[in-house]
Design a protein around this motif. Sequence first.
Motif, short mmCIF file in Angstrom:
data_model
loop_
_atom_site.label_atom_id
_atom_site.label_comp_id
_atom_site.label_asym_id
_atom_site.label_seq_id
_atom_site.Cartn_x
_atom_site.Cartn_y
_atom_site.Cartn_z
N ILE B 194 0.84 -1.20 0.00
CA ILE B 194 0.00 0.00 0.00
C ILE B 194 0.88 1.25 0.00
O ILE B 194 0.66 2.19 -0.77
N GLU B 195 1.91 1.21 0.81
CA GLU B 195 2.73 2.41 0.93
C GLU B 195 3.55 2.63 -0.34
O GLU B 195 3.79 3.77 -0.73
N ASP B 196 3.97 1.53 -0.98
CA ASP B 196 4.64 1.65 -2.27
C ASP B 196 3.74 2.38 -3.26
O ASP B 196 4.17 3.29 -3.98
N LEU B 197 2.48 1.94 -3.27
CA LEU B 197 1.55 2.51 -4.23
C LEU B 197 1.31 3.99 -3.94
O LEU B 197 1.38 4.84 -4.84
N LEU B 198 1.07 4.28 -2.68
CA LEU B 198 0.80 5.68 -2.34
C LEU B 198 2.04 6.53 -2.59
O LEU B 198 1.95 7.68 -3.04
N GLY B 199 3.20 5.93 -2.34
CA GLY B 199 4.43 6.66 -2.59
C GLY B 199 4.62 6.96 -4.07
O GLY B 199 5.09 8.04 -4.45
N ALA B 200 4.24 6.00 -4.91
CA ALA B 200 4.40 6.20 -6.35
C ALA B 200 3.49 7.32 -6.85
O ALA B 200 3.69 7.86 -7.94
N ALA B 255 -9.14 -3.03 13.60
CA ALA B 255 -7.70 -2.76 13.70
C ALA B 255 -7.10 -2.59 12.32
O ALA B 255 -6.26 -1.71 12.08
N ARG B 256 -7.56 -3.42 11.40
CA ARG B 256 -7.00 -3.33 10.05
C ARG B 256 -7.36 -1.99 9.42
O ARG B 256 -6.55 -1.33 8.79
N ARG B 257 -8.61 -1.60 9.65
CA ARG B 257 -9.06 -0.33 9.07
C ARG B 257 -8.30 0.83 9.69
O ARG B 257 -7.94 1.80 9.01
N ALA B 258 -8.03 0.72 10.98
CA ALA B 258 -7.32 1.79 11.65
C ALA B 258 -5.90 1.90 11.12
O ALA B 258 -5.38 3.01 10.89
N ALA B 259 -5.27 0.76 10.89
CA ALA B 259 -3.91 0.76 10.36
C ALA B 259 -3.88 1.40 8.98
O ALA B 259 -2.97 2.16 8.63
N LEU B 260 -4.92 1.09 8.22
CA LEU B 260 -5.04 1.65 6.87
C LEU B 260 -5.15 3.17 6.95
O LEU B 260 -4.50 3.90 6.21
N ASP B 261 -5.98 3.60 7.87
CA ASP B 261 -6.20 5.04 8.04
C ASP B 261 -4.89 5.74 8.37
O ASP B 261 -4.60 6.82 7.87
N GLU B 262 -4.13 5.08 9.19
CA GLU B 262 -2.83 5.61 9.58
C GLU B 262 -1.99 5.90 8.34
O GLU B 262 -1.43 7.00 8.17
N SER B 263 -1.93 4.91 7.43
CA SER B 263 -1.14 5.08 6.21
C SER B 263 -1.68 6.22 5.38
O SER B 263 -0.92 7.06 4.88
N PHE B 264 -2.98 6.24 5.22
CA PHE B 264 -3.58 7.26 4.34
C PHE B 264 -3.28 8.66 4.87
O PHE B 264 -2.96 9.56 4.11
N ARG B 265 -3.34 8.79 6.16
CA ARG B 265 -3.09 10.12 6.72
C ARG B 265 -1.64 10.52 6.48
O ARG B 265 -1.34 11.68 6.24
#
Lengths: 398, 292, 326
Positions: B194-200, B255-265
């Motif tokens: 996910i972070e690779d994608l957002l980083g790209a 928890a998974r959704r929260a972790a996701l939110d963390e990345s998005f922010r």
Amino acid sequence: MTGLGFDHPWALLLLPLALLPFLVSPLRLSGVPSAEVAPEDTLSRAVGAGIVALGALAIVLLVLGLSGLHRRDHVVERTGVGANIVLLIDRSSSMDSTFANRRPDGAEESKSVAARRLLTDFAARRPADRVAVAAFSTAPMLVIPMTDKHDAVRAAIGAIDRPGLAHTDVGRGLSLAFSMFDETSTETSRAIVLVSDGAAVIDRRVQDALRAAAARDPVRLYWLFLRTAGARGITDRPPPGDPDSPQTYPERHLDIFFKTLGLPYRSFEARSAGEVSDAIREIDQLEQRPTLYSETIPRQDLDWLCYWAAAGALLLLLAAKLSERRLEDWEGEALLPSPLRGGVGGGGGAGEGATRIVASRRRALHSAPPPTLALPRKGGGNAPDVHSQQPDSGRAAS
Amino acid sequence: MSPAPARDGPPRFDLPYRLFGRARGVATGGHKALGQGANGAFLRHASLLEQPDARRIDMRASLLDPFGGLKVRRFEHRARIDVFVVLDLSGSMSFRRDGQGEDPVADLCAAIAHAAIRSHDRFGLIAAGPEPLAELGVRATARRGVPDELWRRLSAEPGAGRGSRGLLAAVEELPQRRALVFVVSDFLMPQAEIEDLLGALWRHDVAPVVVRSSAVEAPPPRFGLLETRDLETGRRRLLVMRPSLREKWIAHARARRAALDESFRRFGRPAFDLVDRFDADAFADHLLTGGA
Amino acid sequence: MRRPDWRTVALGAALALGVVAALQPETEAERPTYDVVAFVDITGSMNARDYRDASGRPQSRLEAVKTRLSTAVGRLPCGSKMGLGVFTERRVFLLFEPMDICRNYGAIAGAIAGLDWRMGWEGDSRVASAVFAALDMLAPMNADIVFLTDGQEAPPMRTDMPLEYSGDKDKVKGLLVGVGGTELVPIPKHDDFGRETGFYAMEDVPQASRLGPPPTGAENLPGYNARNAPFGEMPAGEEHLTSVRESYLGDLGRMTGLGYARLDQPDALAQAIAANARPRPVPVAVDLSPLPAAAALLALVALYGVPPLARLGRRRAPTHASRSFN
């Protein structure tokens, strides 16, 4: 020893079918976007493994049942009180006459018939015995090797009243008898029961061989002499003056020879069936020693056990199947609040016009063009326009 | 103006999306852009000497100028932007998108396309599963038929394959110019991916849309055996449903959704949750409050 | 409630069939059993080596009989009985009466293995007389006969005196089993201690019968002497060599109502015994449980096997369907 056997081992080729449950589940699967949507759960994992194992087990058990799994008949060593006995039976034709040396008629049975009857009783009374039967006449004959099958012994004894042959070669019969003890017969319980109605000269070479055999394999020797009326007995001595040679008094000399063998030896002289019976009873009492004998436990079919176990496994599987749940039947429950709707949002400042749109409901939203819309090109976004473009839209987009 | 007839999906509405920061580009559109323009929101006054545009002389400001200079009004430049949807079409996205019932993903993409084109922006779509799906992609366009066409095509394409590595390759095709990019995925991939994608997508304004299904986030409450099959890997898992597992399950999803939110922010915006069905109002709310 | 899943049905069926199998359904059937007495020729000609054992070494006829007979009787259905006797001279000697083969196989096999030509009480080999004697013996025992011999009459039969059987042809059934090869082979000779000392030569054995009164016209035979050589001089012959006398044994069998078979592999011998002896049907319980068990297995295999097969079929068929739009 105890072993398992199969009636149809080729059916075991079906065993690989038991791999199927590892690949396929009896439950209907519910597709989920990712296996990770569900948390790790030890119980679930155990039950999952259990369902796979039950399926495989059911198949394995059915295949085992089909292949006729059984416990082979096996032999159990038991200790009992008895002996390893070689019955050495004279089958010369003189045995076919009665004790009174007559042709057997209805009233009086022949010596061989009496011996047959009494020996059959003897064998039947002694279940712990192992018995071998040999016959001798002109030649020694092995009838039944050492066995604990009393059926076989009975059948062998049953044949001794058949018409016999001419001569009585005791010596070679005895050396055959010595050779019939096998390794499993314990040394202390070996006995030879010689049943004959006469004796013969034993060749000197055979005598030597017998002495050697007696020294090698000590056995107890019983001679059941069926004395015919008018014949010489074991203890009859020649009247003074008569030559005392084995040729003239073979019984006496055979007795003497037996005594010189250095074996525990007893002779019984029987003049009638009753005396034979007494002698046999005495042998019966004397031969009470601990023996190892084997008993055959007949084969036990195990297929029914396999089928029951398979049915048990299938019952559990069916219970699992009946408690199957599927996500497909489940619409879900919006338990999880959207993080944004939970009041997290508001990160970006509202642009101009934002408040207006927030205030508007759906109807207002789609009826009002964006307030800051630049000049529409080509006549603006009319709906009919949208659809008029459809025919070539696919081509344009691809 | 009446909404488009619902022949291809539900009725579509305009969406108040916005680009974070200023857009670049010369084509006139509806978004704040770098530079000054002739129209739109007032920016500042300039001297007529500086900007010899007699039509925009602000008489009042000129009169109030103690130095007597003639003031010309300057406006913000408003530019057209490109709105892109980067759509994950790996196997996991096929969950409950069998072409029979509602297809929230197709609804969402068609709605974005509709709104973008209506707002005189250009719309484009990049789809990828494990491999880029070039034939599903839409180049940035303002063609009117695109939303309906897209809706039909997406409805027929449930998604297949394992992993969404193709997305990373496919986003290279996005224009260099800053665009608004909706990343539509269930984000059920490893966090690193996910972070690779957002980083790209650093160049762009990224608005994640998390496709979720409440059916898998809160399992049925009844006792029983549930066997799940991962739509991507085909992995089977048996679950003994019971209240304690259900609670664990829900907590797990949270928890998974929260972790996701963390990345998005960390990468910009919070995500929109596309739960079960596409709710245009909710999406509009989201765009207004948290997004563009 | 919805219609149950077919897999539930398959599981339920497998369970029900498994329970049925476990209950061991049985049916009564009749199995033929046989009651035979095997008489083995232990005359000298049986020492001729014209068989080969499993490893290809020459094997005497008697050894071949011993290995094959004990295997063959093991193939007879359980419940069959077998007795054993030997034959030399003109009579048979019963070693033991028929006993159950399955229960006493070890003893029977041991007894067969114990057969030895040294048991023979005389060197003659009057096959026909012995067969008649054996039939007489077996008639009251209600047993059938398996007579294993090479058919070599020693001394040879009188060609001018036809053989006749006066007994009842139907009282005893069974077969004569011809032992030996069709090629003439020499017969080993043994000394008084049983050691092999070579082979019989032509002069060692009578080449023609000298029993009974001389045939008419014997005066014209070479070497005739009314007192010393009433049969004439001993003709040259091949009686010191031996081969299986199949046609003679076949004639003997027809005369006595017995079948004839050549000693071959144990299976063939067991089949020949079954074909010629009188079957004695005994009721046996036939276990039917394999049928439901097999059906249960089939249901399980369908339960587990059909879904992957269907998936395979689906994967193969619709490659065009998923991409139909483009």
